[in-house]
Design an enzyme around this catalytic site. Structure first.
Site, PDB file in Angstrom:
ATOM      1  N   SER A  55      80.106 -44.304  -8.678  1.00 32.46           N
ATOM      2  CA  SER A  55      79.190 -43.837  -7.540  1.00 32.46           C
ATOM      3  C   SER A  55      79.054 -42.393  -7.999  1.00 32.46           C
ATOM      4  O   SER A  55      78.908 -42.209  -9.677  1.00 32.46           O
ATOM      5  CB  SER A  55      79.025 -44.495  -6.228  1.00 32.46           C
ATOM      6  N   GLU A  79      59.035 -49.946  -9.429  1.00 34.04           N
ATOM      7  CA  GLU A  79      57.518 -49.103  -9.784  1.00 34.04           C
ATOM      8  C   GLU A  79      57.446 -49.683 -11.526  1.00 34.04           C
ATOM      9  O   GLU A  79      58.680 -50.409 -11.712  1.00 34.04           O
ATOM     10  CB  GLU A  79      57.856 -47.822  -9.749  1.00 34.04           C
ATOM     11  N   HIS A  91      75.382 -48.578  -8.791  1.00 30.10           N
ATOM     12  CA  HIS A  91      75.583 -49.472  -8.795  1.00 30.10           C
ATOM     13  C   HIS A  91      73.762 -50.032  -9.459  1.00 30.10           C
ATOM     14  O   HIS A  91      73.164 -50.132  -8.310  1.00 30.10           O
ATOM     15  CB  HIS A  91      74.535 -48.858  -6.681  1.00 30.10           C
TER      16      HIS A  91
END
Lengths: 287, 287
Positions: A144, A162, A186
């Site tokens: 991560s 977006e 992720h």
């Protein structure tokens, strides 16, 4: 067509053939098969492994450090220590550097990648880790936030939902361990394709590597990436991009980018950065 | 490497040079500049336009039909009628087909693409519309669900936030107006890259076209796509894909796919399907 000024991707750091860096997309299995953590443990020497955990990305470094310590002790590591660095001066303290002398594996936990970089970047401790990783003396892993810091260019944050655009991603400088890539973690879990495309549009001399949760891109010394775990590693290669409006467009308008090459890789697939070549496991081809 | 059995993308329908099909990603501006709707209106003949609205995808066809009627009447259309088809037999009724005789534009609203297909697919009405579109006698537009139906293969639904996998997308048969493409709408807004990649992995003889909200891919007769509106049109071209595990993997395991070519296009950019070539507006190059 405008030719983008893409630089060569010759590695700017030399790695020994033994170099192994595990770049983990977060949320790796800590309970059941623990495949990725077990691979890190095995590569670090198994029962001879001496592992240092750097929990500094986290706001709860003691808790997260202890969690990983318990896992690696449970696997049978010879020694596990926690480098609980909370202030930048600690990275200059020779005591912590001495702690690395016998180390065979270093594991960077999740948390906030900006915090991790601000504590470690350019410290003697980090430089020592880098040197030992390059020599193949230490196996390095980061999950991560610990994965996000691997590139020279680092994604500090961003959004989704977006069109790709410059304001969709906040870029800063990472630890530069794998300078040729921009890591996002992720990846499909948090719908980060548009932000990684946005990051690559601004840095077409790098390669985007998006890593899903419980998935690992294992980088080896010769520039080979191998995929471990349950999800995918997405490669975004702008090497053939022949136009982007990135230099001309304002921050919120959408980005054009022509001729990205995209690969979605799963367990066992391999990608060789210097030659841009892909390999699928033999047994898969005969399936 | 396995060579995928990608078929040629020769068009299976012939279009006249005048053919114009506006494939809109949903949520197009209906209040301010109304650029996309105005383009449809202009292409349909402006003040000579005779527009038919098909609101059948919607569960509130009267309300949505009236909304678009008001817009096109406000623009000055010569005539606007609503083909409020709620039962399949209506598509066989000659009265509705006669209504099309003078039509210069047909607009399919949003709603549920499965509902739209079940009402219209293979009806004499739809066949007449198709013929008139191919001849360049009618300009066709579809937004959201009305865009989803354009391909031969249609995305009926799906998810996001996962690695690409077969169960991430539900495929069925669309209206086949643009048989060579698989359309996805609300594209980056709803994070649909992984589902379109999943759809294309299963259909590597098609081209994926992901259209953002308030954005339009304008297809012209010779296979040219031009981008209008505020967001992006993402092209996923699997023409060079040389491996996917799609035929071998079960529904929930992640997909490998090597060598997708991806283009992100914005306002004014053009993509020519037959030659896979990209064009950027001249004024952009001199910016």
């Amino acid at each position: 067509m405008i030719q983008t000024d893409a630089q060569s991707l010759e590695p700017t750091m030399s790695h020994s053939p033994q170099t192994a860096i595990l770049v983990i997309g977060g949320a790796e299995d800590k309970v059941h098969g623990r495949e990725i953590l077990q691979t890190f443990f095995n590569r670090s020497g198994g029962r001879d492994a001496q592992i240092a955990i750097i929990p500094s990305a986290s706001r709860e470094p003691a808790a997260i450090g202890n969690r990983y310590r318990d896992i690696f002790e449970d696997m049978g590591a010879k020694a596990v220590r926690i480098l609980d660095i909370r202030e930048r001066y600690q990275g200059e303290d020779p005591i912590w550097q001495n702690d690395l002398e016998d180390c065979t594996g270093v594991f960077m936990t999740g948390g906030d990648q900006l915090r991790l970089c601000s504590l470690l970047a350019d410290t003697p401790l980090m430089e020592k880790i880098l040197l030992q990783v390059q020599r193949g003396e230490i196996v390095l892993a980061g999950t991560s936030a610990g994965a996000a810091v691997m590139g020279y260019h680092m994604i500090a944050g961003g959004g989704s939902g977006e069109s790709p655009n410059r304001s969709l991603v906040d870029m800063t400088t990472g630890l530069g361990i794998l300078p040729q890539v921009i890591v996002d973690q992720h990846f499909h879990n948090r719908n980060r394709m548009a932000r990684l495309i946005s990051a690559i549009s601004a840095n077409p001399d790098r390669i985007g590597v998006g890593i899903d949760e419980d998935t690992c891109a294992l980088f080896e010394g010769d520039g080979l990436i191998q995929v471990l775990g349950k999800g995918t590693v997405t490669i975004i290669d702008p090497g053939e991009v022949d136009y982007t409006n990135e230099p001309y467009v304002d921050a919120i308008n959408p980005l054009s980018i022509f001729n990205l090459r995209v690969h979605v890789l799963t367990y066992g697939d391999r990608y060789h950065i210097p030659t841009r070549s892909l390999h699928v496991p033999e047994q898969r081809l005969s399936a």
